[in-house]
Write a protein that holds these residues in place. Structure first.
Motif, PDB file in Angstrom:
ATOM      1  N   ALA A 137      -0.369   5.880   4.783  1.00  0.00           N
ATOM      2  CA  ALA A 137       0.306   5.019   5.756  1.00  0.00           C
ATOM      3  C   ALA A 137       1.523   4.330   5.136  1.00  0.00           C
ATOM      4  O   ALA A 137       2.637   4.394   5.680  1.00  0.00           O
ATOM      5  CB  ALA A 137      -0.667   3.965   6.298  1.00  0.00           C
ATOM      6  N   GLY A 150       0.836  -1.198   0.000  1.00  0.00           N
ATOM      7  CA  GLY A 150       0.000   0.000   0.000  1.00  0.00           C
ATOM      8  C   GLY A 150       0.866   1.240   0.000  1.00  0.00           C
ATOM      9  O   GLY A 150       1.738   1.395   0.852  1.00  0.00           O
ATOM     10  N   GLN A 155      -5.658   6.095  -1.770  1.00  0.00           N
ATOM     11  CA  GLN A 155      -6.969   6.680  -2.060  1.00  0.00           C
ATOM     12  C   GLN A 155      -6.965   8.175  -1.779  1.00  0.00           C
ATOM     13  O   GLN A 155      -7.601   8.944  -2.484  1.00  0.00           O
ATOM     14  CB  GLN A 155      -8.059   6.005  -1.212  1.00  0.00           C
ATOM     15  N   PHE A 156      -6.260   8.565  -0.742  1.00  0.00           N
ATOM     16  CA  PHE A 156      -6.337   9.951  -0.278  1.00  0.00           C
ATOM     17  C   PHE A 156      -5.667  10.900  -1.266  1.00  0.00           C
ATOM     18  O   PHE A 156      -6.186  11.968  -1.565  1.00  0.00           O
ATOM     19  CB  PHE A 156      -5.677  10.030   1.097  1.00  0.00           C
ATOM     20  N   LYS A 204     -10.340  13.534  -8.599  1.00  0.00           N
ATOM     21  CA  LYS A 204      -8.957  13.835  -8.232  1.00  0.00           C
ATOM     22  C   LYS A 204      -7.961  13.320  -9.257  1.00  0.00           C
ATOM     23  O   LYS A 204      -6.985  13.992  -9.579  1.00  0.00           O
ATOM     24  CB  LYS A 204      -8.633  13.204  -6.877  1.00  0.00           C
ATOM     25  N   GLU A 246      -5.847   2.639   7.665  1.00  0.00           N
ATOM     26  CA  GLU A 246      -7.255   2.284   7.882  1.00  0.00           C
ATOM     27  C   GLU A 246      -7.441   0.870   8.430  1.00  0.00           C
ATOM     28  O   GLU A 246      -8.429   0.601   9.097  1.00  0.00           O
ATOM     29  CB  GLU A 246      -8.044   2.411   6.569  1.00  0.00           C
ATOM     30  N   GLN A 279     -15.015  10.705  -5.968  1.00  0.00           N
ATOM     31  CA  GLN A 279     -13.856  11.515  -5.591  1.00  0.00           C
ATOM     32  C   GLN A 279     -12.616  11.096  -6.381  1.00  0.00           C
ATOM     33  O   GLN A 279     -11.841  11.936  -6.833  1.00  0.00           O
ATOM     34  CB  GLN A 279     -13.627  11.333  -4.080  1.00  0.00           C
ATOM     35  N   ASP A 339       2.151  -1.614  -4.558  1.00  0.00           N
ATOM     36  CA  ASP A 339       0.858  -0.931  -4.556  1.00  0.00           C
ATOM     37  C   ASP A 339       0.099  -1.232  -5.839  1.00  0.00           C
ATOM     38  O   ASP A 339       0.679  -1.319  -6.919  1.00  0.00           O
ATOM     39  CB  ASP A 339       1.073   0.575  -4.406  1.00  0.00           C
ATOM     40  N   VAL A 393      -0.997  -7.735  -4.485  1.00  0.00           N
ATOM     41  CA  VAL A 393      -0.611  -8.942  -3.760  1.00  0.00           C
ATOM     42  C   VAL A 393      -1.818  -9.880  -3.807  1.00  0.00           C
ATOM     43  O   VAL A 393      -2.906  -9.505  -3.388  1.00  0.00           O
ATOM     44  CB  VAL A 393      -0.283  -8.622  -2.292  1.00  0.00           C
ATOM     45  N   PHE A 436     -16.695  12.618   5.281  1.00  0.00           N
ATOM     46  CA  PHE A 436     -16.192  12.446   3.920  1.00  0.00           C
ATOM     47  C   PHE A 436     -17.203  12.903   2.866  1.00  0.00           C
ATOM     48  O   PHE A 436     -16.836  13.177   1.720  1.00  0.00           O
ATOM     49  CB  PHE A 436     -15.802  10.978   3.700  1.00  0.00           C
TER      50      PHE A 436
HETATM   51  C1  LIG Z   1     -12.006   5.803  -2.897  1.00  0.00           C
HETATM   52  C2  LIG Z   1     -11.624   6.572  -1.675  1.00  0.00           C
HETATM   53  C3  LIG Z   1     -11.448   7.950  -1.739  1.00  0.00           C
HETATM   54  C4  LIG Z   1     -11.104   8.674  -0.599  1.00  0.00           C
HETATM   55  N1  LIG Z   1     -10.948  10.024  -0.695  1.00  0.00           N
HETATM   56  C5  LIG Z   1     -10.701  10.727   0.428  1.00  0.00           C
HETATM   57  C6  LIG Z   1     -10.643  12.142   0.400  1.00  0.00           C
HETATM   58  O1  LIG Z   1     -10.790  12.741  -0.646  1.00  0.00           O
HETATM   59  N2  LIG Z   1     -10.429  12.810   1.561  1.00  0.00           N
HETATM   60  C7  LIG Z   1     -10.279  12.139   2.749  1.00  0.00           C
HETATM   61  O2  LIG Z   1     -10.099  12.786   3.784  1.00  0.00           O
HETATM   62  N3  LIG Z   1     -10.299  10.816   2.801  1.00  0.00           N
HETATM   63  C8  LIG Z   1     -10.539  10.098   1.681  1.00  0.00           C
HETATM   64  N4  LIG Z   1     -10.651   8.741   1.763  1.00  0.00           N
HETATM   65  C9  LIG Z   1     -10.293   8.100   3.032  1.00  0.00           C
HETATM   66  C10 LIG Z   1      -8.776   7.928   2.960  1.00  0.00           C
HETATM   67  O3  LIG Z   1      -8.519   6.999   1.954  1.00  0.00           O
HETATM   68  C11 LIG Z   1      -8.085   7.393   4.134  1.00  0.00           C
HETATM   69  O4  LIG Z   1      -8.321   8.227   5.216  1.00  0.00           O
HETATM   70  C12 LIG Z   1      -6.572   7.288   3.899  1.00  0.00           C
HETATM   71  O5  LIG Z   1      -6.247   7.208   2.551  1.00  0.00           O
HETATM   72  C13 LIG Z   1      -6.054   6.077   4.553  1.00  0.00           C
HETATM   73  O6  LIG Z   1      -4.734   5.843   4.161  1.00  0.00           O
HETATM   74  P1  LIG Z   1      -4.129   4.398   4.077  1.00  0.00           P
HETATM   75  O7  LIG Z   1      -2.708   4.580   3.787  1.00  0.00           O
HETATM   76  O8  LIG Z   1      -4.540   3.626   5.264  1.00  0.00           O
HETATM   77  O9  LIG Z   1      -4.881   3.708   2.866  1.00  0.00           O
HETATM   78  P2  LIG Z   1      -5.092   4.017   1.287  1.00  0.00           P
HETATM   79  O10 LIG Z   1      -4.878   5.439   0.985  1.00  0.00           O
HETATM   80  O11 LIG Z   1      -6.398   3.456   1.022  1.00  0.00           O
HETATM   81  O12 LIG Z   1      -3.937   3.204   0.616  1.00  0.00           O
HETATM   82  C14 LIG Z   1      -3.946   1.808   0.531  1.00  0.00           C
HETATM   83  C15 LIG Z   1      -3.236   1.374  -0.713  1.00  0.00           C
HETATM   84  O13 LIG Z   1      -3.017  -0.023  -0.632  1.00  0.00           O
HETATM   85  C16 LIG Z   1      -3.256  -0.588  -1.871  1.00  0.00           C
HETATM   86  N5  LIG Z   1      -3.574  -1.988  -1.688  1.00  0.00           N
HETATM   87  C17 LIG Z   1      -4.553  -2.542  -0.945  1.00  0.00           C
HETATM   88  N6  LIG Z   1      -4.531  -3.889  -1.040  1.00  0.00           N
HETATM   89  C18 LIG Z   1      -3.506  -4.184  -1.860  1.00  0.00           C
HETATM   90  C19 LIG Z   1      -2.987  -5.410  -2.356  1.00  0.00           C
HETATM   91  N7  LIG Z   1      -3.529  -6.603  -2.041  1.00  0.00           N
HETATM   92  N8  LIG Z   1      -1.929  -5.373  -3.183  1.00  0.00           N
HETATM   93  C20 LIG Z   1      -1.377  -4.193  -3.532  1.00  0.00           C
HETATM   94  N9  LIG Z   1      -1.833  -2.992  -3.093  1.00  0.00           N
HETATM   95  C21 LIG Z   1      -2.892  -2.997  -2.268  1.00  0.00           C
HETATM   96  C22 LIG Z   1      -4.393   0.235  -2.426  1.00  0.00           C
HETATM   97  O14 LIG Z   1      -4.455   0.134  -3.830  1.00  0.00           O
HETATM   98  C23 LIG Z   1      -4.023   1.632  -1.968  1.00  0.00           C
HETATM   99  O15 LIG Z   1      -3.242   2.284  -2.922  1.00  0.00           O
HETATM  100  C24 LIG Z   1     -10.947   8.007   0.619  1.00  0.00           C
HETATM  101  C25 LIG Z   1     -11.123   6.622   0.664  1.00  0.00           C
HETATM  102  C26 LIG Z   1     -11.466   5.897  -0.455  1.00  0.00           C
HETATM  103  C27 LIG Z   1     -11.672   4.437  -0.344  1.00  0.00           C
END
Ligand SMILES: Cc1cc2nc3c(=O)[nH]c(=O)nc-3n(C[C@H](O)[C@H](O)[C@H](O)COP(=O)(O)OP(=O)(O)OC[C@H]3O[C@@H](n4cnc5c(N)ncnc54)[C@H](O)[C@@H]3O)c2cc1C
Ligand SMILES: Cc1cc2nc3c(=O)[nH]c(=O)nc-3n(C[C@H](O)[C@H](O)[C@H](O)COP(=O)(O)OP(=O)(O)OC[C@H]3O[C@@H](n4cnc5c(N)ncnc54)[C@H](O)[C@@H]3O)c2cc1C
Ligand code: FES
Lengths: 91, 385, 484
Positions: free
Chosen positions: C14, C10, C41-42, C156, C323, C152, C33, C93, C174
């Motif tokens: 994070a 990911g 996503q963010f 974006k 998350e 979104q 990723d 993965v 959101f």
């Molecule tokens: C579609 C979407 C849009 C959002 N937009 C906003 C926004 O505009 N503003 C806001 O405040 N919050 C938004 N959020 C909430 C926001 O995503 C989270 O608060 C924040 O991104 C969490 O960060 P993270 O690093 O935990 O996960 P993420 O940003 O979700 O990153 C996780 C990454 O892991 C990758 N991944 C997952 N499983 C696998 C796998 N098996 N193999 C390879 N890669 C993998 C995903 O493709 C992704 O790129 C959004 C959420 C979603 C689902």
């Protein structure tokens, strides 16, 4: 200005900005569904937008079941609507 | 009803428990099914729904399969739609001339034993299965091979039994037996005792543990198997298709990983691809080597499936006995106790015949076929010596 | 043989901060990723191959991203002897295999050829994020109904507007960026339908005040709502979606204090061509369960990973951030990613700053309190089943209806979500229950009963974390092949 690419959807020409996803290109072209469901024959297009729901499956250059929301457009790309994958005996 | 107790307590709400509940209520008995999880939470929800005669050699298991086949089409025929019963027929394919020779010998023995089977020449295979590889030496077609959706089958049999008055208690674990000397007079559960005229051990892969609680030995052991599930496809695999070596593998006692190809389409459009056989106890670790081998062998038969996506895989533990025959019958070592378990990779197909035989045994009716090869006490020491 | 000290899955807030921090502590890191470029996503943004001056439009914390991206690129070309990052974009993965003391991640390209089929690492930081949580509504399978996050993402990353007249509905903060993002891009947003009532926030002001930047964002959104005249309707829900081949209108209803639909209030339908739904987020748990880490149910009834105050799971060498430890937003995800990297570095024998650890731990505790308050203010309304009909689709993939789920329970005696799934097929299709899992689990229980780990964990286990072709599986290298 961003570069434009040309592609076809079921034979009809559409244009898109380079770097867009197929799903975005179809959306911008006013196309909202490109698949029908197996059981009910209902139209589907983008739903989750991020590769999770598989509603947006489309045939890209002959490869079925590609996620439109994840595949980037390419100049000359052929998109086809449809439903299920046909299996070919020769592999 | 206070003060009354059921004629029969059935332990386990899998295929065998469900079929037993149905045949017992039909025979006029009052039935209570006791299941520690939810209905169909055991191996019945981790298998395929093949009802095969084609993988059997002449002998008691084949007799049981033929009886079951009659029941699926006859007595239970009216319900077939509920559990997606399909008489699609099985196609066993041989890759080499040597394999074909072996298959021909097998089919001759099977035909003599009453199985309907016809040989399919290499150039006819395409008419049966257009997507099979053209590189095959021949095949045999078994019109009696059928298919059901096993979870729906067991759930509907339980429902039908409930409609005839049976009771199903889920979330209730049998922890011991009520005894009167040698006699088993009911079960102890984590939610209270249930007295009963007969107790039926239909605990599948765990039947050996239950038997041990009653102080008798019934050697049922787990044999792990994996299944791959594809994306939904248009009709692609029309029969049950399997490789000739499958029969050898089901009969084998080898401990190591064995895989042989079994492929079938389902109503849901998915294609189920099996399967492996391993003796690893109840280990739930997913084995990539096993999955890889299953996939590789499937592609050898259906090269066109190469780009097809797999959505999931699951595993189950086949309940097997050392002699590869199920245990069906009342137990003279513990009167009041009966077993119907240990059906290995055929418990769905054999469930109805087994249940019918068991109910006949419990009610003293004349058995439809000879039940003695399945007697539970056959493993005990005095029999061996 | 292990090629990497650490694999991070990911590249969202994070994972990106985890990978950069770990490499800066000297670890050799693989960052895998699914996206074609980092951001998650963010920080979804336009394709970097086709640079645009307005790259950061609509983004928050954008400078945090550009800073992490610059450090990432530096570390990609760092000397092999120091910390270094190998970025593997566009790969999912699909399977995690134990590899000696470490882990082997099996990869498949999202489209096109797989560049790297396997990555082996001594330790793992899992940052898979999540996706929008959904509830079924009559008509929600019509084209033009989308996940709020998907709307979104189109804005974006693709500058694509999913409709002209939109309603944004569900619950949670959101909904605001989605609605304002649509309006800024030229769509008319006829309403935000927020099922909750913001009075929930006032009850726990300390929690809301714990994260000052959130208060700032709220002011910013209020101004944008005013500018675009977007009505923000609280205790309001979309109860049905109408249209033949796509969305034409929606019915809306008002909730009472207890979250039940009021029958004494009738509101006019809204003519829209886009419905954006978001009921919070569902974390991706398949990789967490695949490594065998334990899980728990969070305040918002999501299944999340159990981690200690170093982001460690109960599986040695496996850390989780973002998350997947509990939905809490990007700032919290960044902090958790950094802490997980510090923990992994320290566990690998690298010196780390104790002060940084303590700072991050404090920040995370604050963020968690804020997240819990947010979840309490934005629950799934108690009455969400009130507006379903027997023919409402619950599982979009298998087209299972509510009636079929009820039959599995009432007629066939299914008593839990797994059995309902086996008998009526919700969650058996392409998405493997990612979209309908929450609703199906709820519908398998008596109305109003809270979900437990034993309801959710069996549904979250997905041995194949992504669909994989038979060919890929048949040719997968496995650890059993011996040393290579
Ligand atoms: C579609 C979407 C849009 C959002 N937009 C906003 C926004 O505009 N503003 C806001 O405040 N919050 C938004 N959020 C909430 C926001 O995503 C989270 O608060 C924040 O991104 C969490 O960060 P993270 O690093 O935990 O996960 P993420 O940003 O979700 O990153 C996780 C990454 O892991 C990758 N991944 C997952 N499983 C696998 C796998 N098996 N193999 C390879 N890669 C993998 C995903 O493709 C992704 O790129 C959004 C959420 C979603 C689902
Ligand atoms: C991969 C695989 C493929 C297969 N394919 C086929 C096929 O194609 N055709 C076929 O016919 N068969 C097939 N089988 C075999 C078939 O699944 C089994 O033979 C059959 O399901 C066994 O049914 P059962 O009712 O005996 O056991 P189960 O379904 O396991 O039921 C036993 C029940 O007993 C319960 N129980 C256990 N202990 C207790 C206790 N102490 N108290 C209360 N309840 C208890 C369990 O929870 C369980 O629900 C396959 C098996 C596997 C693993
Ligand atoms: S829109 Fe959900 S996978 Fe593409």
């Amino acid at each position: 200005m961003t570069d434009q690419v040309s592609l076809t959807f079921d034979g009809v020409a559409i244009t898109a900005a380079a770097g867009q996803s197929v799903g975005a290109a179809l959306t911008d072209a006013g196309i909202r569904s490109w698949r029908s469901t197996r059981r009910g024959g209902r139209p589907r297009g983008l739903f989750c937008g991020i590769g999770v729901c598989f509603d947006c499956l489309v045939t890209v250059d002959g490869r079925p079941n590609q996620r439109a929301c994840l595949v980037p457009v390419r100049d000359g790309m052929r998109l086809e609507s449809g439903g299920l994958r046909e299996v070919d005996a020769r592999g | 009803m206070p003060g009354t107790h059921p004629d029969v307590v059935v332990i386990g709400a899998g295929a065998l428990g469900a079929a037993t509940a149905w045949f017992a209520t039909r025979a006029g008995l009052t039935v209570e099914v006791v299941e520690r999880g939810s209905i169909v939470s055991g191996t019945t929800s981790a298998c395929e729904g093949n009802l095969l005669v084609s993988d059997k050699e002449a002998g008691p298991e084949l007799d049981l399969a033929l009886l079951s086949h009659q029941l699926w089409r006859g007595e239970l025929g009216e319900f077939g739609g509920l559990w997606e019963f399909e008489e699609k027929g099985g196609l066993v394919v041989a890759a080499t001339a040597g394999g074909m020779a072996g298959l021909t010998e097998l089919t001759e023995r099977q035909r003599a034993a009453g199985i309907d089977v016809r040989e399919v020449a290499a150039d006819e295979i395409h008419d049966f299965e257009p997507h099979l590889t053209p590189d095959l030496a021949g095949a045999a077609f078994y019109p009696q091979d059928c298919q059901v959706q096993p979870m729906l089958m067991a759930a509907h049999l339980l429902r039908l039994a409930r409609e005839l008055g049976a009771r199903v208690r889920t979330g209730t674990t049998v922890t011991g037996f009520l005894r009167d000397g040698d006699r088993v007079t009911g079960v102890r559960t984590d939610r209270g005792d249930i007295a009963a005229g007969h107790v039926v051990n239909a605990a599948g892969t765990w039947a050996g543990e239950l038997a041990a609680l009653a102080g008798v030995e019934v050697p049922v052991l787990p044999r792990r198997g994996f299944i791959l599930v594809t994306e939904p496809l248009p009709p692609t695999v029309f029969h049950k298709v399997y490789a000739g070596e499958y029969v050898a593998s089901t009969q084998s006692s080898d401990e190591g990983l064995q895989t042989s190809t079994v492929i079938e389409g389902t109503r849901a459009g998915t294609v189920l691809i099996g399967s492996s056989r391993e003796r690893v106890g109840f280990d739930r670790t997913v084995s990539l080597p096993a999955l890889r081998e299953i996939a590789g062998k499937a592609l050898a038969l259906y090269p066109g499936l190469a780009p097809v996506a797999l959505m999931r895989t699951y595993l189950g533990f086949r309940p097997y006995c050392p002699d590869h025959l199920p245990v069906i019958g009342t137990d003279p070592r513990a009167p009041g106790l009966a077993h119907v378990a240990g059906h290995e990779g055929a418990g769905i197909g054999l469930s109805v015949g087994s249940a019918k035989l068991l109910v006949e045994a419990m009610t003293g009716a004349t058995p439809t076929i000879d039940i003695t090869p399945f007697r539970p006490e056959r493993f005990s020491l005095q029999e061996v010596s | 043989m292990v090629e990497f000290d650490l694999a991070v899955v990911g590249a969202g807030p994070a994972g990106l901060s985890a990978a950069v921090t770990a490499a800066e502590h000297g670890l050799r890191v693989a960052l895998v990723d699914a996206g074609t470029q980092p951001g998650g996503q963010f920080w979804r943004h336009p394709d970097e191959q086709h640079p645009r001056p307005d790259e950061g439009r609509g983004q928050h914390l954008w400078s945090r991203f550009t800073d992490l991206r610059a450090r990432l690129h530096g570390l990609e070309s760092a000397a092999a002897t120091t910390g270094r990052i190998e970025l593997v974009s566009g790969h999912q993965v699909w399977f995690v295999e134990p590899a000696g003391e470490g882990f082997a991640l099996h990869l498949t390209a999202v489209h096109g050829e797989t560049r790297l089929p396997r990555v082996r690492a001594a330790a793992l930081v899992l940052c898979p994020g999540g996706y929008d949580r959904q509830l079924p509504v009559p008509g929600w399978e019509l084209p033009g109904v989308m996940a709020a996050g998907g709307v979104q993402a189109l804005l974006k990353a693709h500058r694509s507007v999913a409709g002209r007249r939109a309603v944004v509905a569900g619950t949670g903060p959101f909904l605001l960026p989605v609605a304002t993002g649509l309006a800024e891009a030229g769509a008319e947003v006829v309403a935000i339908c927020e099922a909750g009532s913001l009075s929930g926030w006032a009850r726990r002001p300390i929690d809301a005040a714990a994260v000052p930047s959130k208060a700032l964002e709220a002011v910013e959104y209020a101004a944008l709502l005013a500018k675009h005249r977007i009505p923000y309707r609280m205790r309001t829900v979309v109860t049905a979606i109408h249209g033949e081949t796509e969305v034409g209108a929606v019915s809306v209803g008002r909730l009472d204090r207890s979250g039940r639909l009021r029958t004494d209030v009738s509101l006019p339908d809204l003519d829209v061509d886009l419905v954006a739904f978001g009921w919070g987020f569902t974390p991706s748990l398949e990789l967490i369960t695949a490594v065998g880490a334990s899980t728990r149910v969070d305040v918002d009834e999501s299944l999340v990973a159990n981690v200690d105050d170093w982001q460690r799971t109960d599986v040695p060498g496996a850390y989780v951030a973002g998350e997947a430890t509990g939905v809490g937003g990007a700032l919290l995800a960044i902090a958790e990613g950094e802490l997980a990297a510090l923990a992994a570095s320290r566990d690998a024998g690298r010196p780390v700053s104790e002060a940084s650890v303590r700072r991050l731990q404090r920040q995370i505790a604050r963020g968690r309190r804020f997240a819990a308050a947010m979840h309490r203010a934005h629950p799934v309304p108690a009455g969400w089943q009130d507006w379903l009909r027997q023919d409402t689709t619950v599982c979009r993939c298998e087209e299972t209806t509510l009636g079929e789920i009820c039959d599995a329970r009432r007629e066939l005696g299914a008593t839990d979500a797994r059995t309902v799934k086996l008998l009526a097929r919700p969650g058996m299709g392409w998405c493997q229950g990612r979209v309908c899992g929450f609703a199906a689990a709820k519908l398998a229980k008596p109305v109003g009963e809270a979900l437990t780990t034993s309801d959710l964990a069996p549904l979250a286990k997905r041995t194949f974390a992504a669909p994989v072709s038979l060919e890929t599986l048949a040719t997968a290298p496995t650890e059993s092949d011996g040393a290579t």
